[in-house]
Scaffold this active site. Structure first.
Site, short mmCIF file in Angstrom:
data_model
loop_
_atom_site.label_atom_id
_atom_site.label_comp_id
_atom_site.label_asym_id
_atom_site.label_seq_id
_atom_site.Cartn_x
_atom_site.Cartn_y
_atom_site.Cartn_z
N HIS A 51 52.89 111.71 -52.84
CA HIS A 51 53.84 110.85 -53.56
C HIS A 51 53.74 111.05 -55.07
O HIS A 51 54.61 110.58 -55.80
CB HIS A 51 53.56 109.39 -53.20
CG HIS A 51 54.77 108.59 -52.81
ND1 HIS A 51 56.01 109.14 -52.55
CD2 HIS A 51 54.92 107.25 -52.63
CE1 HIS A 51 56.86 108.18 -52.22
NE2 HIS A 51 56.23 107.03 -52.27
N ASN B 220 57.47 101.90 -56.21
CA ASN B 220 58.57 101.02 -55.81
C ASN B 220 59.17 100.22 -56.96
O ASN B 220 60.19 99.56 -56.77
CB ASN B 220 58.10 100.06 -54.71
CG ASN B 220 57.68 100.80 -53.47
OD1 ASN B 220 57.86 102.01 -53.35
ND2 ASN B 220 57.11 100.09 -52.52
N PHE C 175 53.76 101.53 -60.21
CA PHE C 175 53.78 101.93 -58.81
C PHE C 175 55.21 102.36 -58.47
O PHE C 175 56.18 101.92 -59.07
CB PHE C 175 53.26 100.85 -57.84
CG PHE C 175 51.77 100.72 -57.90
CD1 PHE C 175 50.97 101.58 -57.17
CD2 PHE C 175 51.17 99.79 -58.72
CE1 PHE C 175 49.59 101.50 -57.24
CE2 PHE C 175 49.80 99.69 -58.80
CZ PHE C 175 49.00 100.55 -58.06
N TYR D 126 45.33 107.70 -56.10
CA TYR D 126 46.62 108.28 -55.75
C TYR D 126 46.88 109.64 -56.40
O TYR D 126 47.87 110.29 -56.07
CB TYR D 126 47.76 107.33 -56.15
CG TYR D 126 47.72 106.01 -55.42
CD1 TYR D 126 48.04 105.93 -54.07
CD2 TYR D 126 47.34 104.85 -56.08
CE1 TYR D 126 48.00 104.73 -53.40
CE2 TYR D 126 47.30 103.63 -55.41
CZ TYR D 126 47.62 103.58 -54.08
OH TYR D 126 47.58 102.39 -53.41
N ASN E 209 61.97 104.42 -52.01
CA ASN E 209 61.94 103.12 -52.68
C ASN E 209 61.95 103.22 -54.20
O ASN E 209 62.50 102.35 -54.88
CB ASN E 209 60.76 102.29 -52.20
CG ASN E 209 60.95 101.83 -50.77
OD1 ASN E 209 62.06 101.55 -50.34
ND2 ASN E 209 59.86 101.79 -50.02
#
EC number: 3.1.1.29
Length: 192
Positions: free
Chosen positions: A23, A71, A69, A18, A117
């Site tokens: 993001h 969320n 993460f 990631y 989120n």
């Protein structure tokens, strides 16, 4: 005079896969801020993330990259805030924003979560939306069904350059933000 902001949080997802995704723009910002302040991150399990303490002339500022993460970012933020008795209005959260053109920046206190989120979880864990946000524009793919794939992929070379430029500009506003000079910071960040 002490700093108005006591914690700066960069939102992103942990893991190599990631690192370069849209993001993770909040992590990119925080890495640059830590480098500028000569602060080193270390993993802190009790805070569910990587933490660095920046010893600044007007007081310490905590830097946090949640390892939960996106969320579940609120878990890490709430843990650090509770431990160091940091109020929500003393927190700056830096994150990617689909609804802002790539490379543009918006700064505000509170507001809705815009379907983000990570922001939903932060509000739930802090019990309020009254924290500061530095929103780094990443553009929208044009179709809401494409959003997940879009934010979890690498930006084009041009978009990455624009995001990096926005990060660099945002870093210039940090002294005003820390000092509580909201109007000056907003005027600078919202200008082209």
């Amino acid at each position: 005079m002490s700093n108005t902001i006591k914690m700066v949080v960069g939102l992103g997802n942990p893991g190599k896969e990631y690192e370069q995704t849209r993001h993770n723009a909040g992590f990119w910002f925080l890495d640059e801020l830590a480098w500028k302040w000569k602060a080193s991150f270390k993993e802190e399990k009790k805070f569910f993330g990587e933490v660095a303490r920046a010893a600044l002339p007007d007081g310490d500022v905590w830097l946090l990259k949640p390892a939960t993460f996106m969320n579940r970012s609120g878990q890490a933020i709430a843990a650090l805030a509770q431990f160091y008795k940091i109020k929500p209005e003393e927190i700056l959260v830096v994150h990617d924003e689909l609804d802002i053109p790539c490379g543009r920046i918006k700064f505000k206190l509170g507001g809705g979560n815009g379907g983000h989120n990570g922001l939903k979880d932060i509000q739930a864990k802090l019990g309020t939306a009254d924290y500061y946000r530095l929103r780094l524009g990443i553009d929208h793919p044009g179709d809401r069904n494409l959003v997940v794939g879009y934010v979890l992929n690498k930006p084009s070379t041009e978009h990455r350059r624009q995001i990096d430029d926005a990060v660099a500009k945002s870093l210039q506003a940090i002294p005003d933000i820390l000092a509580g000079k909201w109007e000056e910071a907003t005027r600078f960040l919202h200008s082209k």
